[in-house]
Design an enzyme around this catalytic site. Sequence first.
Site, short mmCIF file in Angstrom:
data_model
loop_
_atom_site.label_atom_id
_atom_site.label_comp_id
_atom_site.label_asym_id
_atom_site.label_seq_id
_atom_site.Cartn_x
_atom_site.Cartn_y
_atom_site.Cartn_z
N LYS A 106 0.86 -1.18 0.00
CA LYS A 106 0.00 0.00 0.00
C LYS A 106 0.90 1.23 0.00
CE LYS A 106 -3.09 2.83 2.66
NZ LYS A 106 -3.31 3.27 4.05
N GLY A 121 -7.58 9.48 10.35
CA GLY A 121 -7.77 9.52 11.79
C GLY A 121 -8.77 10.55 12.28
N ALA A 149 -9.21 5.88 4.98
CA ALA A 149 -9.06 7.04 5.87
C ALA A 149 -10.37 7.79 6.08
CB ALA A 149 -8.00 8.02 5.35
N GLY A 150 -10.61 8.18 7.34
CA GLY A 150 -11.72 9.04 7.67
C GLY A 150 -12.95 8.36 8.23
N ASN A 192 -8.49 1.76 10.49
CA ASN A 192 -7.71 1.42 11.66
C ASN A 192 -8.21 2.19 12.88
OD1 ASN A 192 -4.11 1.33 12.45
ND2 ASN A 192 -5.85 0.56 13.56
N SER A 193 -8.13 3.52 12.80
CA SER A 193 -8.50 4.36 13.95
C SER A 193 -9.94 4.12 14.41
CB SER A 193 -8.32 5.84 13.60
OG SER A 193 -6.98 6.13 13.29
#
EC number: 2.8.1.10
Length: 259
Positions: free
Chosen positions: A102, A163, A189-190, A211-212
């Site tokens: 990635k 994040g 993301a987001g 992830n976050s």
Amino acid sequence: MIDIPLVIAKKTYNSRLLVGSGKYKDLNETKLATDMAEADIITVAIRRTNIGQNVNEPNLLDIISPNKYTILPNTAGCYNAKDAIRTCQLARELLGGHNLIKLEILGDKKTLYPNIVETLSAAKTLVDNGFDVMVYTSDDPIVAKELENIGCVAIMPLASLIGSGQGITNPTQIKLIKEHATVPVLIDAGIGCASDAAKAMELGCDGVLMNSAIANANNPILMASAMKNAIIAGRESFLSGRMMKKSYASASSPMVDLI
């Protein structure tokens, strides 16, 4: 609509949820959340996570086995093409010739927005060197198509800042990217909650990486389960085809032959 499997670099995956391995309080929580998510692909920040570089430190691969999961090394923390390419080469060495990576090149530390100029440069070099590149990018459909033309195997536009948990701030752009792509499009993301993940799938995306949203939840293991189910629900909703929106009410029951 008939579903088609998720295929990335000629490999078929059962789960459309991809998860990160960072930000958990310890490796045990990482394992529990990862198992609950039932993801096939686990992304790993090579510059921040030990997968064999440091023999005296805990190795993530001891709990996230490459025999069970597809390990997706990423270049998080890189701000230029040179560092990103070097990181990918290190990942290939550590994982015995592994080519799926990635690519993530950041523009600045405040927004973590992708540096598109460096990303395009690195993507071309990596593809030319035999890497299968899944690429983090902006929600610009022109840039996304150029990355596909270079040879990237998956396009990964951000939903919002890394994040941030803001969800999908520009769904129209995401739909445009998907409409013009011939490779998988995965949100990266987001994402902040399960409804964000479901929305991404309802837009037609092929998958979601997060992830976050899981690791920073009050209960990461339960959130991993929620995200797993949201991805499934969102995909089924997309395949079903939602009803048309109307300006006025429409009764569910017939208005003839009333008592």
